[in-house]
Design an enzyme around this catalytic site. Structure first.
Site: not given
Length: 320
Positions: A166, A229, A265
């Site tokens: 991430d 995300k 996400k």
């Protein structure tokens, strides 16, 4: 007296160069061309109204035990504290191992998310099946460090056992319009990841507008993101339904344009079961049932696991 300077000849000679130079200066970049395929001039108030209407219409129908079980299975169980230690992360991971034995009828979380220096501890401790190891990387949470450091950190996290990475976009570069700098960095980190999933965090609270969120979504996917995300959870506001709505529509349009399925996400500020149900509802209604699996939908949270578990079991449960 006649001048020897033939201005007409001189002008004829230079004109093609000047016109070519002008044309080059006004030529759109490949990033402008990519963005030009999508509607990015969005009205924030309209987005807010559409998001609210969608949630009001569909949220209650998703408030079921089955949906809550599914949402639990989509959690990236996260510990990103300055107080994290090898011992605390080991205990954190052992709880995930114990979950399979204690609740054999429930699917475990999707992943454990930690800092890169803790990946090896998780890798050595994790015994639960089908639970990935995710690491934040690339100068998380600010993304303010040298690209070489981001590359090295990401490579080291993968070497230590990370299955997923991430990262945060360089928000400052994006806001200044340096799309090339932003995209080159994502492409370079995706190259390091290879077939491992790269989740790209937009830090939507810092982007402020729906138009910026849409552009950042498109550029991130264009550069190789496997997931987009919302937030790090370190900035306010973190995830919001409006940002999720814009991002999911960007994913839908990008899939229509390219055939690639990109995951979504939400993370940061997901503190209640209703929050989780809200994001589920947006994904279901915008992207459809094809996205309702934990390969394409994740929830970044630590607080939510016990809350969902309590709702599923019908009694307050503090397992994690």
């Amino acid at each position: 007296m006649k001048s020897n300077n033939n201005y007409e000849d001189y002008e004829d000679l230079t004109l093609p160069y000047d016109e070519e130079d002008k044309e080059h200066l006004h030529q759109p970049s490949k990033y402008d061309i990519a963005l030009g395929k999508y509607e990015t001039n969005l009205d924030d108030d309209k987005i807010a109204r559409e998001t609210a209407a969608l949630i009001e219409k569909h949220l209650s129908e998703n408030d079921t035990a089955e949906v809550k079980k599914f949402l639990f299975h989509c959690i990236d169980l996260t510990t990103l504290k300055c107080t994290d230690s090898e011992q605390s992360v080991m205990k954190f991971t052992e709880k995930v191992n114990e979950f399979d034995d204690k609740y054999p009828d429930l699917d475990n979380v999707a992943a454990i998310c930690v800092y890169p220096n803790m990946a090896e501890i998780v890798n050595d401790t994790l015994e639960a099946d089908h639970v990935n190891i995710a690491c934040v990387s690339g100068g998380f949470p600010s993304s303010q460090t040298f690209t070489e450091v981001k590359v090295a950190e990401t490579a080291m996290a993968l070497h230590a056992g990370a299955d997923e990475i991430d990262i945060v976009i360089p928000v400052g570069k994006f806001l200044e319009g340096d799309y090339e700098g932003m995209c080159d960095e994502i492409e370079e980190l995706k190259e390091v990841c290879g077939d491992k999933h790269l989740k790209v965090i937009l830090e939507t609270g810092a982007l402020k507008t729906a138009s910026n969120i849409k552009k950042a979504s498109i550029l991130s996917m264009y550069s190789g993101a496997d997931f987009i995300k919302t937030s790090t959870g370190k900035e306010n506001p973190a995830a919001t339904p409006e940002a999720a709505y814009v991002m999911c529509n960007a994913i839908k349009e990008y899939h229509r344009e390219t055939g690639r399925k990109i995951g979504f996400k939400p993370a940061g500020g997901i503190n209640t079961v209703k929050d989780a149900l809200t994001y589920y509802t947006i994904v279901k209604e915008v992207l459809g049932k094809e996205w309702l699996n934990n390969q394409l939908f994740r929830l970044g949270t630590s607080r939510l696991a016990n809350l969902l578990l309590s709702d599923i079991l019908g009694q307050e449960t503090k397992f994690f």
